[in-house]
Motif scaffolding. Structure first.
Motif, mmCIF file in Angstrom:
data_model
loop_
_atom_site.group_PDB
_atom_site.id
_atom_site.type_symbol
_atom_site.label_atom_id
_atom_site.label_comp_id
_atom_site.label_asym_id
_atom_site.label_seq_id
_atom_site.Cartn_x
_atom_site.Cartn_y
_atom_site.Cartn_z
ATOM 1 N N SER A 21 0.845 -0.990 -0.053
ATOM 2 C CA SER A 21 0.115 0.075 -0.012
ATOM 3 C C SER A 21 0.783 1.359 0.054
ATOM 4 O O SER A 21 0.668 2.169 -0.719
ATOM 5 N N PHE A 29 1.085 8.602 -6.243
ATOM 6 C CA PHE A 29 1.651 10.074 -5.884
ATOM 7 C C PHE A 29 2.298 10.767 -6.476
ATOM 8 O O PHE A 29 2.398 12.143 -6.719
ATOM 9 N N LEU A 32 1.195 12.004 -9.416
ATOM 10 C CA LEU A 32 -0.119 13.040 -9.402
ATOM 11 C C LEU A 32 0.637 14.303 -9.012
ATOM 12 O O LEU A 32 0.193 15.379 -9.289
ATOM 13 N N LEU B 32 -11.126 1.506 -2.702
ATOM 14 C CA LEU B 32 -10.553 1.888 -3.820
ATOM 15 C C LEU B 32 -10.903 3.099 -4.406
ATOM 16 O O LEU B 32 -10.296 4.091 -4.665
ATOM 17 N N CYS B 35 -9.955 6.028 -2.249
ATOM 18 C CA CYS B 35 -8.484 6.355 -2.309
ATOM 19 C C CYS B 35 -8.526 7.112 -3.865
ATOM 20 O O CYS B 35 -7.872 8.084 -4.114
ATOM 21 N N ILE B 36 -9.185 6.855 -5.088
ATOM 22 C CA ILE B 36 -9.201 7.412 -6.112
ATOM 23 C C ILE B 36 -9.805 9.040 -6.195
ATOM 24 O O ILE B 36 -9.683 9.764 -6.555
ATOM 25 N N CYS B 39 -7.318 11.147 -4.630
ATOM 26 C CA CYS B 39 -6.308 11.178 -5.493
ATOM 27 C C CYS B 39 -6.801 12.553 -6.596
ATOM 28 O O CYS B 39 -6.016 13.215 -6.974
ATOM 29 N N LEU B 50 -2.996 13.971 2.120
ATOM 30 C CA LEU B 50 -3.544 13.190 1.106
ATOM 31 C C LEU B 50 -2.962 11.935 1.100
ATOM 32 O O LEU B 50 -3.579 10.732 1.122
ATOM 33 N N LEU B 51 -1.821 11.856 0.607
ATOM 34 C CA LEU B 51 -0.994 10.653 0.470
ATOM 35 C C LEU B 51 -1.292 9.965 2.050
ATOM 36 O O LEU B 51 -1.463 8.625 1.792
ATOM 37 N N VAL B 54 -4.869 8.273 2.054
ATOM 38 C CA VAL B 54 -4.812 7.368 0.920
ATOM 39 C C VAL B 54 -4.087 6.010 1.317
ATOM 40 O O VAL B 54 -4.771 4.919 1.465
ATOM 41 N N ILE B 55 -3.001 6.039 2.241
ATOM 42 C CA ILE B 55 -2.276 4.917 2.464
ATOM 43 C C ILE B 55 -2.872 4.105 3.627
ATOM 44 O O ILE B 55 -3.204 3.166 3.644
ATOM 45 N N SER B 58 -6.296 2.727 2.581
ATOM 46 C CA SER B 58 -6.095 1.540 1.626
ATOM 47 C C SER B 58 -5.453 0.231 2.584
ATOM 48 O O SER B 58 -5.859 -0.710 2.209
#
Lengths: 202, 164
Positions: A21, A29, A32, B32, B35-36, B39, B50-51, B54-55, B58
């Motif tokens: 993950s 990222f 992105l 998912l 997370c999208i 993103c 945000l990273l 998201v981690i 997930s």
């Protein structure tokens, strides 16, 4: 006991998933939060930048346009493994004693930046006194004065390196930048816009 | 006779396993999608926050899915498979007294088995018991009537006084 055993059997999968993950989303990222050199402006700083994100956000307020989607700010140490991004940067803030080492990367400043009293935010001083001349041409604008301890963007950049004596810092433009029409292959003058945004910082 | 194994129960286990699998799939899709969505909201200023979000999303969704598969889906599916496998075999009824042996073992990819000794009038037999039903066995020495399929006890009834 059986459930505990079953949980221990799942631990490798849980660890593997967490690692996957981190790597997967980190990789996504990276894409992105980056874009092609044509669509971004970069500033490399020859000093510690504790809040590079904050500085990038401040510069984006003035430098973004249809073509420019982001501003990236990095310390020189960012290019430790690959010097190419550093060599192709649009703007630099460089310690004066390092100018000679890197001077092949710098482009002469255009008149738009050197003529008259350019806006330098709270760091106001006669522009003539703050220019760095190389072979008679202006290459840098002083953005940090070691004698008085004044300079721009001190909320974002730490000009004091405990391992080195205090020195002046200069803002320079990149010779390989795509955003300077005076350069070979230069497509626009957005690097000057970025330089003006940097100089306008308090 | 208290029947522990039946086709209805096996079907219930199968349904439960199927529902669990759908829940895991829904969880994965939802994770998912979250997370999208995050993103699409990435900007220079919020990228690092945000990273991390998201981690975290997930990782937690993945862990929940792994735990559900490990603790619910696989054991339930194993129970259903084991039951259905035995239901089509010939049943034998035996009487005697039971003694549960210590420890057990897992049939790879299937259930945990405990060994049981059944002392009949003529002999002592070693039988298998689905560990899930170990707590349901009567105390050692109690006379019982058991149904056995392929050496697995699938039903057990305590013999009342005079019944034997």
């Amino acid at each position: 006991m059986e459930k505990l055993k079953r949980f221990w059997n799942l631990v490798p999968a849980l660890i593997l998933w967490a690692m996957l993950s981190i790597f997967l989303w980190g990789w996504i990222f990276t894409f992105l939060t980056d874009t092609a050199p044509e669509n971004k402006l970069t500033l490399f700083v020859d000093a510690a930048v504790p809040d590079s994100t904050g500085l990038a956000v401040r510069l984006e307020e003035n430098a973004l346009s249809d073509e420019i989607r982001m501003v990236k700010v990095h310390p020189f140490s960012y290019a430790m493994l690959d010097g190419e991004p550093l060599r192709r940067a649009d703007t630099y803030i460089v310690r004066v004693s390092h100018v000679e080492e890197y001077w092949e990367w710098f482009a002469p400043l255009p008149e738009r930046l050197t003529a008259g009293a350019a806006p330098v935010g709270s760091y106001q001083q006669p522009i003539g006194a703050s220019l760095l001349l190389l072979d008679g041409a202006p290459y840098g604008i002083r953005v940090y004065d070691a004698a008085t301890g004044t300079g721009i963007a001190q909320a974002f950049i730490d000009y004091h390196d405990p391992a080195l004596p205090d020195e002046d810092y200069y803002l320079m433009l990149g010779k390989e930048s795509l955003h300077l029409t005076a350069n070979e292959g230069g497509q626009d003058d957005k690097a000057i816009l970025l330089a003006e945004a940097i100089l306008a910082l308090p | 006779m208290n029947a522990w194994y039946s086709e209805e129960l096996a079907a219930r286990y199968q349904n439960r396993a199927r529902r669990c699998l759908w829940f895991v799939v829904a969880l994965a899709v939802l994770g998912l999608a979250a997370c999208i969505f995050m993103c699409t909201k990435v900007r220079t200023g919020n990228a690092s926050r945000l990273l991390a979000a998201v981690i975290l999303t997930s990782t937690l969704a993945g862990w929940a899915a792994i735990l559900l598969i490990g603790f619910v889906y696989r054991p339930t599916k194993a129970q259903a498979g084991h039951m259905l496998g035995l239901m089509n075999t010939e049943a034998e009824t035996l009487t005697g007294t039971l003694a549960l042996e210590k420890g057990g073992f897992r049939i790879p990819g299937s259930i945990v088995v405990r060994k049981v000794r059944l002392r009949t009038e003529d002999e002592t037999l070693t039988l298998n018991l689905n560990a899930r039903y170990a707590a349901k066995l009567p105390p050692e020495g109690t006379p019982v009537k058991v149904t056995v399929r392929r050496k697995f006890i699938t039903a057990c009834e305590v013999i009342q006084d005079g019944e034997a």
